[in-house]
Design a protein around this motif. Structure first.
Motif, PDB file in Angstrom:
ATOM      1  N   THR A 255       4.547  -1.131  34.753  1.00 26.53           N
ATOM      2  CA  THR A 255       3.813  -1.365  33.510  1.00 26.53           C
ATOM      3  C   THR A 255       2.859  -2.513  33.723  1.00 26.53           C
ATOM      4  O   THR A 255       3.250  -3.563  34.230  1.00 26.53           O
ATOM      5  N   ARG A 256       1.613  -2.324  33.305  1.00 34.65           N
ATOM      6  CA  ARG A 256       0.597  -3.343  33.544  1.00 34.65           C
ATOM      7  C   ARG A 256       0.167  -3.988  32.233  1.00 34.65           C
ATOM      8  O   ARG A 256       0.045  -3.326  31.200  1.00 34.65           O
ATOM      9  N   PHE A 257      -0.036  -5.292  32.296  1.00 34.80           N
ATOM     10  CA  PHE A 257      -0.519  -6.056  31.143  1.00 34.80           C
ATOM     11  C   PHE A 257      -1.788  -6.779  31.536  1.00 34.80           C
ATOM     12  O   PHE A 257      -1.858  -7.352  32.627  1.00 34.80           O
ATOM     13  N   ASP A 258      -2.769  -6.770  30.649  1.00 32.94           N
ATOM     14  CA  ASP A 258      -4.006  -7.506  30.892  1.00 32.94           C
ATOM     15  C   ASP A 258      -3.937  -8.796  30.083  1.00 32.94           C
ATOM     16  O   ASP A 258      -4.197  -8.818  28.882  1.00 32.94           O
ATOM     17  N   THR A 259      -3.581  -9.890  30.759  1.00 35.26           N
ATOM     18  CA  THR A 259      -3.375 -11.152  30.050  1.00 35.26           C
ATOM     19  C   THR A 259      -4.678 -11.920  29.825  1.00 35.26           C
ATOM     20  O   THR A 259      -4.656 -13.031  29.309  1.00 35.26           O
ATOM     21  N   GLY A 260      -5.801 -11.315  30.202  1.00 35.96           N
ATOM     22  CA  GLY A 260      -7.093 -12.002  30.062  1.00 35.96           C
ATOM     23  C   GLY A 260      -7.696 -11.920  28.674  1.00 35.96           C
ATOM     24  O   GLY A 260      -8.753 -12.496  28.421  1.00 35.96           O
ATOM     25  N   ASN A 261      -7.048 -11.188  27.768  1.00 37.58           N
ATOM     26  CA  ASN A 261      -7.514 -11.138  26.376  1.00 37.58           C
ATOM     27  C   ASN A 261      -6.328 -11.440  25.470  1.00 37.58           C
ATOM     28  O   ASN A 261      -5.172 -11.320  25.886  1.00 37.58           O
ATOM     29  N   VAL A 262      -6.628 -11.825  24.241  1.00 35.49           N
ATOM     30  CA  VAL A 262      -5.578 -12.336  23.359  1.00 35.49           C
ATOM     31  C   VAL A 262      -4.469 -11.306  23.115  1.00 35.49           C
ATOM     32  O   VAL A 262      -3.284 -11.610  23.239  1.00 35.49           O
ATOM     33  N   PHE A 263      -4.853 -10.063  22.823  1.00 35.02           N
ATOM     34  CA  PHE A 263      -3.832  -9.072  22.505  1.00 35.02           C
ATOM     35  C   PHE A 263      -2.932  -8.800  23.717  1.00 35.02           C
ATOM     36  O   PHE A 263      -1.702  -8.773  23.612  1.00 35.02           O
ATOM     37  N   GLY A 264      -3.552  -8.610  24.877  1.00 35.51           N
ATOM     38  CA  GLY A 264      -2.788  -8.348  26.103  1.00 35.51           C
ATOM     39  C   GLY A 264      -1.873  -9.513  26.453  1.00 35.51           C
ATOM     40  O   GLY A 264      -0.758  -9.320  26.953  1.00 35.51           O
TER      41      GLY A 264
END
Ligand code: UTP
Length: 293
Positions: A255-264
């Motif tokens: 599972t991948r998360f994009d932590t570069g934006n607030v929601f992620g």
């Protein structure tokens, strides 16, 4: 290409992180915590769990605290040990011992391709694994290890991580064209950066994990400024493809998360918090109460 070369991991972390302002005005986004652990430590853990020990950070002005984080802190260590706080002591020393670190600077933010190019002298003839620290991947077998295995199995010159995305999401990613050759292996013919839904050649998006030989530097050296006036990694990869290099995309398990934006970033925090034994039950209860309000 020989696949027996030593692999050096490169973490480009010289970006401004504008999407997470104001936090990133004074804190590098890579050090923002996921629960209680800086995101970049989870990236280094993936690298180490994939059998790689050499890590290069590409940093910039104002991001020295990333290097401090991976350095020993004798005063804090002795204080924790005097106070018998051994679990905290272990937490602060583990990242220091886990790998060998080198930092290089990218003086000007001229793009991801340029940031990676800054590592050429320390990487030398080694192969490189590039990991974008925004992309956190929670997987049983580390994503990078899955890709290294795919490279061994296919003998490809470059391997990128792929994830299937919804049609309305393709315009946010680099999308590959080519054919699926096995359940998780995709033979790449070309790549398009951020296509519209009707022009996307597939729904397989490139995620921030890449394996290259040091050949990449030759291509980066020849890459001109592209989209946004930046030296783009995608343009260098495109040139490699046109030169007949074999590229494989690997549909990783995880599972991948994009932590570069607030929601992620919030999503990643919840995911990792819910995995923690001591947090999961009280957190579930709290969330239930929140939703009932
Ligand atoms: P992003 O496009 O996410 O940019 O870069 P950013 O600056 O990190 O964040 P925003 O868009 O301003 O919110 C992708 C990766 O490439 C690195 C970034 O650190 C990030 O890991 N990068 C980008 C550099 O190291 N140097 C650059 O010149 C550009």
């Amino acid at each position: 290409m020989e696949n027996t070369h030593h692999v050096t991991a490169v973490i480009p972390a010289a970006g401004l992180g504008t999407r997470l302002l104001p936090a990133t005005k004074a804190i590098p986004k890579e050090l923002l915590p996921i629960v209680d652990t800086p995101a970049i430590q989870l990236i280094v853990e993936e690298i180490v769990a994939s059998g790689i020990r050499d890590v290069v950070f590409v940093t910039a002005r104002g991001k020295e605290s990333i290097i401090d984080y991976f350095d020993a802190y004798p005063q804090l260590e002795s204080t924790l040990s005097e106070r018998d706080q051994d679990s905290f002591l272990a937490k602060i020393t583990e990242p220091v011992e886990m790998a060998r670190y080198i930092a290089v600077r990218q003086g000007r933010p001229l793009g991801l391709g340029h940031a990676i190019y800054m590592s050429r002298e320390v990487v030398g003839d080694n192969d490189l694994a590039v990991l974008l620290p925004d992309d956190l991947i929670d997987a049983q077998v580390p994503c990078l290890a899955q890709m290294m295995e795919a490279r061994r199995a296919t003998g490809a010159d470059l391997v990128v991580a792929l994830m299937e995305v919804a049609p309305e999401e393709v315009s946010k990613y680099g999308i590959v064209a080519g054919t699926l050759t096995s359940e998780r292996t995709f033979s790449i013919e070309s790549m398009v950066e951020k296509p519209s839904a009707d022009r996307a050649p597939s729904r397989y998006a490139i995620i921030g994990r890449y394996l290259f030989s040091s050949d990449l530097f030759k291509y980066l050296a020849q890459t001109q400024k592209g989209a946004g006036g930046e030296i783009q990694l995608t343009d260098a990869m495109d040139a490699m493809l046109r030169d007949g290099r074999r590229a494989v995309g690997y549909l990783f398990e995880g599972t991948r998360f994009d932590t570069g934006n607030v929601f992620g970033y919030l999503e990643a925090n919840l995911h990792y918090a819910l995995k923690r034994e001591e947090l999961k039950d009280p957190l579930r209860t709290m969330l239930g109460e929140f939703l009932a309000r």
